[in-house]
Structures are given as C-alpha cells and as structure tokens.
Design an enzyme around this catalytic site. Sequence first.
Site, PDB file in Angstrom:
ATOM      1  N   CYS A  10     -16.209  65.546  31.098  1.00  0.00           N
ATOM      2  CA  CYS A  10     -15.742  65.072  29.797  1.00  0.00           C
ATOM      3  C   CYS A  10     -14.543  65.879  29.323  1.00  0.00           C
ATOM      4  O   CYS A  10     -14.529  67.099  29.465  1.00  0.00           O
ATOM      5  CB  CYS A  10     -16.898  65.240  28.809  1.00  0.00           C
ATOM      6  SG  CYS A  10     -16.348  65.148  27.123  1.00  0.00           S
TER       7      CYS A  10
HETATM    8  N1  LIG Z   1     -20.721  60.488  26.136  1.00  0.00           N
HETATM    9  C1  LIG Z   1     -19.470  60.774  25.917  1.00  0.00           C
HETATM   10  O1  LIG Z   1     -19.133  61.843  25.406  1.00  0.00           O
HETATM   11  C2  LIG Z   1     -18.393  59.810  26.276  1.00  0.00           C
HETATM   12  C3  LIG Z   1     -18.644  58.830  27.179  1.00  0.00           C
HETATM   13  N2  LIG Z   1     -17.634  57.987  27.564  1.00  0.00           N
HETATM   14  C4  LIG Z   1     -17.970  56.933  28.531  1.00  0.00           C
HETATM   15  O2  LIG Z   1     -16.793  56.299  28.975  1.00  0.00           O
HETATM   16  C5  LIG Z   1     -17.000  54.903  29.138  1.00  0.00           C
HETATM   17  C6  LIG Z   1     -15.977  54.135  28.356  1.00  0.00           C
HETATM   18  O3  LIG Z   1     -16.267  54.242  26.970  1.00  0.00           O
HETATM   19  P1  LIG Z   1     -15.500  53.354  25.869  1.00  0.00           P
HETATM   20  O4  LIG Z   1     -14.063  53.720  25.911  1.00  0.00           O
HETATM   21  O5  LIG Z   1     -16.210  53.458  24.587  1.00  0.00           O
HETATM   22  O6  LIG Z   1     -15.746  51.899  26.448  1.00  0.00           O
HETATM   23  P2  LIG Z   1     -14.846  50.622  26.390  1.00  0.00           P
HETATM   24  O7  LIG Z   1     -13.550  50.909  27.032  1.00  0.00           O
HETATM   25  O8  LIG Z   1     -15.663  49.496  26.906  1.00  0.00           O
HETATM   26  O9  LIG Z   1     -14.620  50.472  24.834  1.00  0.00           O
HETATM   27  C7  LIG Z   1     -15.594  49.902  24.038  1.00  0.00           C
HETATM   28  C8  LIG Z   1     -14.974  49.357  22.756  1.00  0.00           C
HETATM   29  O10 LIG Z   1     -14.995  50.394  21.800  1.00  0.00           O
HETATM   30  C9  LIG Z   1     -13.646  50.683  21.393  1.00  0.00           C
HETATM   31  N3  LIG Z   1     -13.594  52.127  21.252  1.00  0.00           N
HETATM   32  C10 LIG Z   1     -13.591  53.061  22.223  1.00  0.00           C
HETATM   33  N4  LIG Z   1     -13.553  54.296  21.695  1.00  0.00           N
HETATM   34  C11 LIG Z   1     -13.555  54.103  20.355  1.00  0.00           C
HETATM   35  C12 LIG Z   1     -13.506  54.983  19.262  1.00  0.00           C
HETATM   36  N5  LIG Z   1     -13.440  56.316  19.444  1.00  0.00           N
HETATM   37  N6  LIG Z   1     -13.513  54.452  18.019  1.00  0.00           N
HETATM   38  C13 LIG Z   1     -13.567  53.123  17.827  1.00  0.00           C
HETATM   39  N7  LIG Z   1     -13.594  52.241  18.827  1.00  0.00           N
HETATM   40  C14 LIG Z   1     -13.582  52.727  20.082  1.00  0.00           C
HETATM   41  C15 LIG Z   1     -12.757  50.133  22.477  1.00  0.00           C
HETATM   42  O11 LIG Z   1     -11.497  49.731  21.998  1.00  0.00           O
HETATM   43  P3  LIG Z   1     -10.165  50.584  22.324  1.00  0.00           P
HETATM   44  O12 LIG Z   1     -10.285  51.070  23.756  1.00  0.00           O
HETATM   45  O13 LIG Z   1      -9.069  49.623  22.115  1.00  0.00           O
HETATM   46  O14 LIG Z   1     -10.160  51.718  21.333  1.00  0.00           O
HETATM   47  C16 LIG Z   1     -13.539  48.925  22.920  1.00  0.00           C
HETATM   48  O15 LIG Z   1     -13.321  47.826  22.075  1.00  0.00           O
HETATM   49  C17 LIG Z   1     -18.448  54.628  28.707  1.00  0.00           C
HETATM   50  O16 LIG Z   1     -19.246  54.602  29.867  1.00  0.00           O
HETATM   51  C18 LIG Z   1     -18.804  55.830  27.860  1.00  0.00           C
HETATM   52  O17 LIG Z   1     -20.167  56.169  27.924  1.00  0.00           O
HETATM   53  C19 LIG Z   1     -16.375  58.092  27.076  1.00  0.00           C
HETATM   54  C20 LIG Z   1     -16.062  59.074  26.190  1.00  0.00           C
HETATM   55  C21 LIG Z   1     -17.068  59.989  25.671  1.00  0.00           C
HETATM   56  N1  LIG Z   2     -16.325  62.421  27.368  1.00  0.00           N
HETATM   57  C1  LIG Z   2     -16.720  61.798  28.475  1.00  0.00           C
HETATM   58  N2  LIG Z   2     -18.028  61.805  28.775  1.00  0.00           N
HETATM   59  C2  LIG Z   2     -18.384  61.145  29.866  1.00  0.00           C
HETATM   60  C3  LIG Z   2     -17.472  60.483  30.687  1.00  0.00           C
HETATM   61  N3  LIG Z   2     -18.141  59.900  31.679  1.00  0.00           N
HETATM   62  C4  LIG Z   2     -19.428  60.183  31.477  1.00  0.00           C
HETATM   63  N4  LIG Z   2     -19.578  60.945  30.386  1.00  0.00           N
HETATM   64  C5  LIG Z   2     -20.812  61.493  29.829  1.00  0.00           C
HETATM   65  O1  LIG Z   2     -21.230  62.627  30.607  1.00  0.00           O
HETATM   66  C6  LIG Z   2     -22.624  62.496  30.891  1.00  0.00           C
HETATM   67  C7  LIG Z   2     -23.031  63.313  32.109  1.00  0.00           C
HETATM   68  O2  LIG Z   2     -22.890  64.680  31.819  1.00  0.00           O
HETATM   69  P1  LIG Z   2     -23.215  65.848  32.852  1.00  0.00           P
HETATM   70  O3  LIG Z   2     -22.935  67.093  32.090  1.00  0.00           O
HETATM   71  O4  LIG Z   2     -24.645  65.729  33.235  1.00  0.00           O
HETATM   72  O5  LIG Z   2     -22.323  65.702  34.036  1.00  0.00           O
HETATM   73  C8  LIG Z   2     -22.782  61.000  31.044  1.00  0.00           C
HETATM   74  O6  LIG Z   2     -24.114  60.572  30.987  1.00  0.00           O
HETATM   75  C9  LIG Z   2     -21.932  60.488  29.886  1.00  0.00           C
HETATM   76  O7  LIG Z   2     -22.603  60.495  28.667  1.00  0.00           O
HETATM   77  C10 LIG Z   2     -16.100  60.530  30.347  1.00  0.00           C
HETATM   78  O8  LIG Z   2     -15.221  60.012  31.055  1.00  0.00           O
HETATM   79  N5  LIG Z   2     -15.778  61.211  29.238  1.00  0.00           N
END
Ligand SMILES: NC(=O)C1=CN([C@@H]2O[C@H](COP(=O)(O)OP(=O)(O)OC[C@H]3O[C@@H](n4cnc5c(N)ncnc54)[C@H](OP(=O)(O)O)[C@@H]3O)[C@@H](O)[C@H]2O)C=CC1
Ligand SMILES: Nc1nc2c(ncn2[C@@H]2O[C@H](COP(=O)(O)O)[C@@H](O)[C@H]2O)c(=O)[nH]1
Length: 327
Positions: free
Chosen positions: A175
């Site tokens: 991340c």
């Molecule tokens: N657990 C974590 O810390 C994180 C996990 N991820 C993982 O990365 C993958 C992609 O995630 P994500 O980008 O949400 O998926 P998507 O690209 O499918 O976006 C989902 C929707 O949410 C919008 N969106 C994304 N981020 C935000 C935000 N911060 N505020 C408001 N709207 C938002 C996007 O629009 P638009 O792209 O136009 O903004 C899109 O419409 C997922 O699997 C997710 O779990 C990603 C970051 C953090």
């Molecule tokens: N900020 C982001 N978080 C992400 C992304 N892809 C996955 N994830 C999150 O990490 C955990 C796994 O964490 P780990 O410490 O066990 O390796 C996963 O389940 C998601 O919630 C990303 O691209 N950006």
Amino acid sequence: MDTVFDYEDIQLIPAKSIVNSRSECDTTVKFGNYTFKLPVVPANMQTIIDEKLAIYLAENNYFYILHRFNPEKRADFVKDMKARGLYASISVGVKEEEYSFITHLAEEQLTPEFITIDIAHGHSDSVIKMIKHIKATLPESFVIAGNVGTPEAVRELEHAGADATKVGIGPGKVCITKIKTGFGTGGWQLAALRWCAKAASKPIIADGGIRTHGDIAKSVRFGASMVMIGSLFAGHEESPGETVERDGKLFKEYFGSASEYQKGERKNVEGKKMYVEYKGSIEDTLVEMEQDLQSSISYAGGNKLSAIRNVDYVVVKNSIFNGDRIY
Ligand SMILES: NC(=O)C1=CN([C@@H]2O[C@H](COP(=O)(O)OP(=O)(O)OC[C@H]3O[C@@H](n4cnc5c(N)ncnc54)[C@H](OP(=O)(O)O)[C@@H]3O)[C@@H](O)[C@H]2O)C=CC1
Ligand SMILES: Nc1nc2c(ncn2[C@@H]2O[C@H](COP(=O)(O)O)[C@@H](O)[C@H]2O)c(=O)[nH]1
C-alpha cells in the site's frame, strides 16, 4: 481516540493453561452460516487468490474471497462452485456494470454465499447503495463491505445492511495510500480495529498489516472475527503471482490492487509491486498458522478461539522485535 498502537507495540499476557496439549485447542470460527478452520482469509487480490486456490481452500474448510479483477469469469465461477457442492465467495466493485452483474446472478439463480464489496474508501454512498442493491436482489448472500477505518463507517454500513465490515485503510505491505494521501490506519491498524470493533454489532474483518502469525491472535483480541492477509500468503507455489529466479533463489511477485500493474495505467495509483521469497506449499503455512494459533489459545488460558478475546495485554514501549528477525 485514546492511546494508539500497532501490532508490534502489543504483547498479550499469558493466563494459566487448561489444556494438556496445544492440539486440544480449537481454532475454528463461525462466519456467516459456515464454520471455517481458521479466522484467516487470503486477500482478494490477483497475486494472492485465483479459482484453483479458491477450490482448494473451500474443499478444505478455509474461508476465501475471490478477487474482482476478471469480472467476466465470476458468474461461471459461482456456477462451477455450486456444481462441486462448494460455497461461492466473490468480490464486486461499485461501478454501473456491477449492478447489472448482481441482477444477472439473480436471474440465473446463482446466489453466492458471500459477496464482498471491495473499494478503497468504503465509507461512501456508493457502497451503501451497492449493499442495498445486493440485499434487495440476492437477499441470501452474506455481504461484506469495505474498507473502512472509523466506527461511524462501521455503523453506517451495518445500518445499510452489511453483514460484516472490513477494517483497514493503508496498512497493507504493498500500500502507498498513506504516503500518497496522508490518510489511513497505517501505523495504528490494531488500535483502529479496536476502535471500530467497539462500535460494531456484526463481525469485523481486520485487513492488512499482518506480518507474523502472532498478529492473528492480536487481531482476535482486539475484535476481529476474521483476518485478511496478503503478503504472508504471496510467496507460495499456489499463489497466482509470477515466479522469478534471482541469483539462484526463487521469488513471487506481489502487487497492489490499486497499483499500475493491476490497473494497466498510472492513474490514481495507490499500490506498488514487490517480490517476496518463495515459501513452498500454502498447505504447510496453513498448518503452521493453525498450530501457532492453537498455542495462542493455550497461552490465553482456554481451549477455544474466544479465550483470546479476554486476555490482558501491555503496550510495549519499544518494538517487541528488539532487532530480532523471525527466521
Ligand atoms: N485497503 C486499502 O487501504 C486500499 C485498497 N485498495 C484496493 O485497490 C482496489 C481499487 O480500489 P478503488 O480505486 O476504490 O476501486 P475502483 O477503481 O473500482 O473505484 C471504485 C469507485 O470508487 C471511486 N473512488 C475510488 N477512490 C475513491 C475515493 N478516495 N473517494 C471517492 N471515490 C473513490 C472510483 O472513482 P475514481 O477512480 O474516478 O475516483 C470508482 O468510481 C480495490 O481492490 C481496493 O481494495 C486501494 C487503495 C487502498
Ligand atoms: N493502499 C492499498 N492497499 C491495498 C492495495 N492492494 C491491496 N491492498 C490492501 O492490502 C491488504 C493486504 O495487506 P498485507 O499487509 O497483508 O499485505 C489487502 O487485503 C488490501 O486491503 C493497494 O494497491 N493499495
């Protein structure tokens, strides 16, 4: 919010053992309508889980969640799992096409036992709307919604109909959200879990930041019913990430779901790629996790997972590792 801490700042305090052998300790957990061998689920990421591994995990009573990055294969996957007599557990996003996908599943009478709404910022109207759509269209599916990092978010998603919430914004190994946005639970994931669990009336999945098997017990202590793990599962023979050889040593690739490698473009990138050491079969790791958790339960003075929930703990001033490595 009072004291904040993370996994490596905490030690759980032992209580008198009631078992003669760690093998008497039961690590199983009830989640939804199922009982799984461990309170652990490999992350729903493309380098961590694929259809083949999902079948192995379901056949062996482990929880899994398939990722959502091959969207067109999901309906056939659900059909295949049903044909095998196994539970189906898939992920969805929140974009328009996901609404028609859920409707399509209902029309085909394909009800996945578990559906996870997987977006970065889960405390949003888009997730609330999707929870309501799934609950109206596939009411028998157990809905997991995330990711979130506050009690308000947990309550709102539960109120919208989520059966479980997933906590963790930014603690993951690949991340970079914390660096690129300044937001998240990175560095205090365990305290955030405790904060959220106090507000929750339904199960919580702790997601991200697990670096050792002991962190699973700590997650349970601070309120997790299930623990999602990426990096610790990335290095196995069965892990879908590419295997590469460097200087005679094997490594497996592990990339973030919001990395350019997943997205195919450099837009809103919040994840990176790394290589982890090859570890052999996932079966060996799952057995070791079970044995370590059985040991945790014995130190908690019980013979069931729930014993860990009540143990005392200390916040250790310096990292518990004190410069040591695990191996
Ligand atoms: N657990 C974590 O810390 C994180 C996990 N991820 C993982 O990365 C993958 C992609 O995630 P994500 O980008 O949400 O998926 P998507 O690209 O499918 O976006 C989902 C929707 O949410 C919008 N969106 C994304 N981020 C935000 C935000 N911060 N505020 C408001 N709207 C938002 C996007 O629009 P638009 O792209 O136009 O903004 C899109 O419409 C997922 O699997 C997710 O779990 C990603 C970051 C953090
Ligand atoms: N900020 C982001 N978080 C992400 C992304 N892809 C996955 N994830 C999150 O990490 C955990 C796994 O964490 P780990 O410490 O066990 O390796 C996963 O389940 C998601 O919630 C990303 O691209 N950006």
